[in-house]
Design an enzyme around this catalytic site. Structure first.
Site, mmCIF file in Angstrom:
data_model
loop_
_atom_site.group_PDB
_atom_site.id
_atom_site.type_symbol
_atom_site.label_atom_id
_atom_site.label_comp_id
_atom_site.label_asym_id
_atom_site.label_seq_id
_atom_site.Cartn_x
_atom_site.Cartn_y
_atom_site.Cartn_z
ATOM 1 N N GLU A 68 7.617 7.655 11.170
ATOM 2 C CA GLU A 68 7.475 8.771 12.101
ATOM 3 C C GLU A 68 8.363 9.738 11.999
ATOM 4 O O GLU A 68 9.702 9.277 12.021
ATOM 5 C CB GLU A 68 7.544 8.331 13.741
ATOM 6 C CG GLU A 68 6.421 7.524 14.171
ATOM 7 C CD GLU A 68 6.806 7.184 15.675
ATOM 8 O OE1 GLU A 68 7.814 7.318 16.159
ATOM 9 O OE2 GLU A 68 5.737 6.703 16.185
ATOM 10 N N HIS A 95 21.507 30.349 4.623
ATOM 11 C CA HIS A 95 21.084 30.968 5.482
ATOM 12 C C HIS A 95 21.037 30.737 6.761
ATOM 13 O O HIS A 95 21.370 29.635 7.448
ATOM 14 C CB HIS A 95 19.434 31.044 5.415
ATOM 15 C CG HIS A 95 19.040 31.240 3.812
ATOM 16 N ND1 HIS A 95 18.043 30.724 3.248
ATOM 17 C CD2 HIS A 95 19.447 32.282 2.955
ATOM 18 C CE1 HIS A 95 17.847 31.088 1.976
ATOM 19 N NE2 HIS A 95 18.835 32.016 1.775
ATOM 20 N N ARG A 121 0.883 -1.220 -0.049
ATOM 21 C CA ARG A 121 -0.025 0.105 -0.147
ATOM 22 C C ARG A 121 0.743 1.206 0.131
ATOM 23 O O ARG A 121 0.264 2.359 -0.264
ATOM 24 C CB ARG A 121 -0.849 0.199 1.260
ATOM 25 C CG ARG A 121 -1.991 -1.164 1.309
ATOM 26 C CD ARG A 121 -2.725 -1.229 2.684
ATOM 27 N NE ARG A 121 -1.504 -1.483 3.464
ATOM 28 C CZ ARG A 121 -1.522 -1.230 5.114
ATOM 29 N NH1 ARG A 121 -2.684 -0.790 5.284
ATOM 30 N NH2 ARG A 121 -0.600 -1.487 5.899
ATOM 31 N N ASN A 141 8.189 24.396 8.459
ATOM 32 C CA ASN A 141 8.037 25.038 7.190
ATOM 33 C C ASN A 141 8.170 24.007 6.229
ATOM 34 O O ASN A 141 8.696 22.825 6.307
ATOM 35 C CB ASN A 141 9.531 25.992 6.972
ATOM 36 C CG ASN A 141 9.728 26.763 8.110
ATOM 37 O OD1 ASN A 141 8.697 27.737 8.383
ATOM 38 N ND2 ASN A 141 10.647 26.843 8.864
ATOM 39 N N GLN A 151 8.241 25.885 15.161
ATOM 40 C CA GLN A 151 7.641 26.335 14.064
ATOM 41 C C GLN A 151 8.024 25.194 12.756
ATOM 42 O O GLN A 151 9.205 24.784 12.802
ATOM 43 C CB GLN A 151 8.179 27.588 13.422
ATOM 44 C CG GLN A 151 7.909 28.177 12.112
ATOM 45 C CD GLN A 151 8.387 29.496 11.682
ATOM 46 O OE1 GLN A 151 8.560 30.253 12.664
ATOM 47 N NE2 GLN A 151 8.755 29.742 10.479
ATOM 48 N N ARG A 172 19.197 27.419 -2.581
ATOM 49 C CA ARG A 172 18.591 28.305 -1.337
ATOM 50 C C ARG A 172 19.705 28.272 -0.401
ATOM 51 O O ARG A 172 19.872 27.159 0.055
ATOM 52 C CB ARG A 172 17.278 27.778 -1.104
ATOM 53 C CG ARG A 172 16.189 27.770 -2.224
ATOM 54 C CD ARG A 172 14.970 27.425 -1.361
ATOM 55 N NE ARG A 172 13.880 27.429 -2.389
ATOM 56 C CZ ARG A 172 13.048 28.385 -2.682
ATOM 57 N NH1 ARG A 172 13.146 29.716 -2.256
ATOM 58 N NH2 ARG A 172 12.209 28.245 -3.677
ATOM 59 N N TYR A 187 10.615 21.267 7.191
ATOM 60 C CA TYR A 187 11.834 21.302 8.447
ATOM 61 C C TYR A 187 11.265 22.271 9.470
ATOM 62 O O TYR A 187 10.459 23.071 9.622
ATOM 63 C CB TYR A 187 13.040 22.054 8.033
ATOM 64 C CG TYR A 187 12.887 23.471 7.249
ATOM 65 C CD1 TYR A 187 13.167 24.778 7.945
ATOM 66 C CD2 TYR A 187 12.574 23.595 5.907
ATOM 67 C CE1 TYR A 187 13.109 25.745 7.223
ATOM 68 C CE2 TYR A 187 12.533 24.845 5.241
ATOM 69 C CZ TYR A 187 12.712 25.858 6.233
ATOM 70 O OH TYR A 187 12.588 27.060 5.257
#
Length: 185
Positions: free
Chosen positions: A28, A61, A23, A48, A46, A58, A130
């Site tokens: 987790e 940062h 299937r 994202n 938080q 990207r 993340y």
């Protein structure tokens, strides 16, 4: 799950237990107690989700005053994720570590606070999820030039698509001392 150390203290790769059958699969992506048992005690506040096309880069940062620990999971596609140690007191200051994350063998990357992070997309499209330990604040963002020759990141593809902001970040030697991330303890 299996935790793997890297050459940089504070960067771990995590092989998740994946249960597959005809299937599909189940896994987790986060279990606080299990992660704490392996030394990851950050409170992630938080989440994202980023979608990018092939060749997009990207990064690199970080946040200055409220440095974020991150738990990165590739949900679809493949990326090459890079972390650069910006902890000025660290013996590996300025050293980078890269790892391919892909959906065919879902693996996570844990990055403690004090690092710059970024990635380039290897597949046609990639979805990256993340969790972070501090709220994102645009006025607190810092960056390191992705192509800094002193850091010398070996990106696996050429002809990268980079936005103007990311291409104008300073080299490591030009980042003011007060603009490096404050490591949360």
């Amino acid at each position: 799950m299996k935790i793997n150390k890297t050459k940089l203290q504070g960067i771990l790769t995590i092989e998740l237990d994946c249960f597959k059958d005809q299937r599909g699969f189940f896994l987790e992506t986060y279990h606080a107690k299990r992660y704490q048992d392996h030394g990851i005690s950050d409170s992630f506040i938080q989440e994202n989700h980023s979608r990018s096309l092939k060749g997009v880069l990207r990064g690199m940062h970080y946040q200055k005053r409220k440095s974020q620990a991150q738990l990165v999971t590739i949900m679809h596609g493949a990326v090459y994720y890079v972390c650069v140690d910006l902890r000025r007191e660290s013996s590996t200051f300025g050293v980078w570590h890269g790892v391919e994350l892909c959906d065919s063998g879902i693996m996570q990357l844990y990055m403690s606070s004090g690092f710059a992070g970024g990635y380039c997309v290897l597949s046609e499209v990639a979805d990256l999820h993340y969790n972070v330990s501090e709220l994102y604040e645009p006025n607190d963002e810092g960056g390191l030039l992705w192509s800094d020759p002193d850091v010398n990141i070996d990106w696996p593809i050429s002809n990268l698509k980079i936005n103007t902001r990311d291409s104008e970040f300073p080299k490591l030697v030009n980042i003011p001392v007060d603009a490096f991330p404050l490591v949360n303890t």
